[in-house]
Design a protein around this motif. Structure first.
Motif, PDB file in Angstrom:
ATOM      1  N   TYR A 106      35.540   8.352  31.020  1.00  0.00           N
ATOM      2  CA  TYR A 106      34.421   9.206  31.423  1.00  0.00           C
ATOM      3  C   TYR A 106      34.282  10.398  30.488  1.00  0.00           C
ATOM      4  O   TYR A 106      33.190  10.704  30.015  1.00  0.00           O
ATOM      5  N   LEU A 107      35.388  11.070  30.196  1.00  0.00           N
ATOM      6  CA  LEU A 107      35.331  12.257  29.340  1.00  0.00           C
ATOM      7  C   LEU A 107      34.882  11.909  27.919  1.00  0.00           C
ATOM      8  O   LEU A 107      34.112  12.650  27.316  1.00  0.00           O
ATOM      9  N   LYS A 108      35.342  10.782  27.406  1.00  0.00           N
ATOM     10  CA  LYS A 108      34.898  10.353  26.079  1.00  0.00           C
ATOM     11  C   LYS A 108      33.384  10.171  26.054  1.00  0.00           C
ATOM     12  O   LYS A 108      32.702  10.638  25.145  1.00  0.00           O
ATOM     13  N   GLU A 109      32.868   9.467  27.052  1.00  0.00           N
ATOM     14  CA  GLU A 109      31.431   9.209  27.110  1.00  0.00           C
ATOM     15  C   GLU A 109      30.656  10.501  27.349  1.00  0.00           C
ATOM     16  O   GLU A 109      29.607  10.732  26.761  1.00  0.00           O
ATOM     17  N   PHE A 110      31.198  11.385  28.203  1.00  0.00           N
ATOM     18  CA  PHE A 110      30.567  12.673  28.499  1.00  0.00           C
ATOM     19  C   PHE A 110      30.375  13.481  27.222  1.00  0.00           C
ATOM     20  O   PHE A 110      29.273  13.936  26.916  1.00  0.00           O
ATOM     21  N   PHE A 111      31.449  13.636  26.441  1.00  0.00           N
ATOM     22  CA  PHE A 111      31.353  14.443  25.224  1.00  0.00           C
ATOM     23  C   PHE A 111      30.507  13.765  24.156  1.00  0.00           C
ATOM     24  O   PHE A 111      29.824  14.431  23.391  1.00  0.00           O
ATOM     25  N   LYS A 112      30.531  12.436  24.109  1.00  0.00           N
ATOM     26  CA  LYS A 112      29.677  11.723  23.166  1.00  0.00           C
ATOM     27  C   LYS A 112      28.212  12.008  23.488  1.00  0.00           C
ATOM     28  O   LYS A 112      27.412  12.275  22.584  1.00  0.00           O
ATOM     29  N   GLN A 113      27.849  11.996  24.768  1.00  0.00           N
ATOM     30  CA  GLN A 113      26.475  12.269  25.176  1.00  0.00           C
ATOM     31  C   GLN A 113      26.085  13.719  24.852  1.00  0.00           C
ATOM     32  O   GLN A 113      24.975  13.978  24.391  1.00  0.00           O
ATOM     33  N   ILE A 114      26.986  14.664  25.090  1.00  0.00           N
ATOM     34  CA  ILE A 114      26.712  16.079  24.798  1.00  0.00           C
ATOM     35  C   ILE A 114      26.481  16.276  23.294  1.00  0.00           C
ATOM     36  O   ILE A 114      25.519  16.922  22.879  1.00  0.00           O
ATOM     37  N   VAL A 115      27.355  15.688  22.469  1.00  0.00           N
ATOM     38  CA  VAL A 115      27.255  15.852  21.021  1.00  0.00           C
ATOM     39  C   VAL A 115      25.965  15.238  20.481  1.00  0.00           C
ATOM     40  O   VAL A 115      25.357  15.773  19.559  1.00  0.00           O
ATOM     41  N   THR A 116      25.514  14.138  21.091  1.00  0.00           N
ATOM     42  CA  THR A 116      24.293  13.504  20.613  1.00  0.00           C
ATOM     43  C   THR A 116      23.040  14.163  21.168  1.00  0.00           C
ATOM     44  O   THR A 116      21.940  13.716  20.889  1.00  0.00           O
ATOM     45  N   GLY A 117      23.203  15.226  21.946  1.00  0.00           N
ATOM     46  CA  GLY A 117      22.052  16.015  22.357  1.00  0.00           C
ATOM     47  C   GLY A 117      21.500  15.727  23.738  1.00  0.00           C
ATOM     48  O   GLY A 117      20.361  16.074  24.016  1.00  0.00           O
ATOM     49  N   CYS A 118      22.282  15.100  24.597  1.00  0.00           N
ATOM     50  CA  CYS A 118      21.804  14.819  25.946  1.00  0.00           C
ATOM     51  C   CYS A 118      21.609  16.129  26.707  1.00  0.00           C
ATOM     52  O   CYS A 118      22.505  16.960  26.765  1.00  0.00           O
ATOM     53  N   THR A 119      20.416  16.323  27.248  1.00  0.00           N
ATOM     54  CA  THR A 119      20.155  17.538  28.026  1.00  0.00           C
ATOM     55  C   THR A 119      19.774  17.226  29.467  1.00  0.00           C
ATOM     56  O   THR A 119      19.470  18.131  30.229  1.00  0.00           O
ATOM     57  N   VAL A 120      19.774  15.955  29.838  1.00  0.00           N
ATOM     58  CA  VAL A 120      19.502  15.578  31.227  1.00  0.00           C
ATOM     59  C   VAL A 120      20.866  15.486  31.910  1.00  0.00           C
ATOM     60  O   VAL A 120      21.500  14.444  31.938  1.00  0.00           O
ATOM     61  N   TYR A 121      21.311  16.604  32.449  1.00  0.00           N
ATOM     62  CA  TYR A 121      22.682  16.708  32.911  1.00  0.00           C
ATOM     63  C   TYR A 121      22.984  15.856  34.135  1.00  0.00           C
ATOM     64  O   TYR A 121      24.133  15.515  34.375  1.00  0.00           O
TER      65      TYR A 121
END
Length: 40
Positions: free
Chosen positions: A10-25
């Motif tokens: 979960y944490l790996k995917e979470f940070f991958k999404q944040i780094v790629t610019g996900c803003t729909v939290y």
């Protein structure tokens, strides 16, 4: 296990999404992060 995935996965995917610019939290919650159709 959270919603069928491990905490580390979960944490790996979470940070991958944040780094790629996900803003729909809402899509970053443990119950939705594993869903393939997450919108950024």
């Amino acid at each position: 296990m959270m919603q069928g995935i491990s905490a580390l996965q979960y944490l790996k995917e979470f940070f991958k999404q944040i780094v790629t610019g996900c803003t729909v939290y809402e899509n970053l919650l443990p119950m939705t992060i594993g869903i393939a159709n997450n919108k950024h």
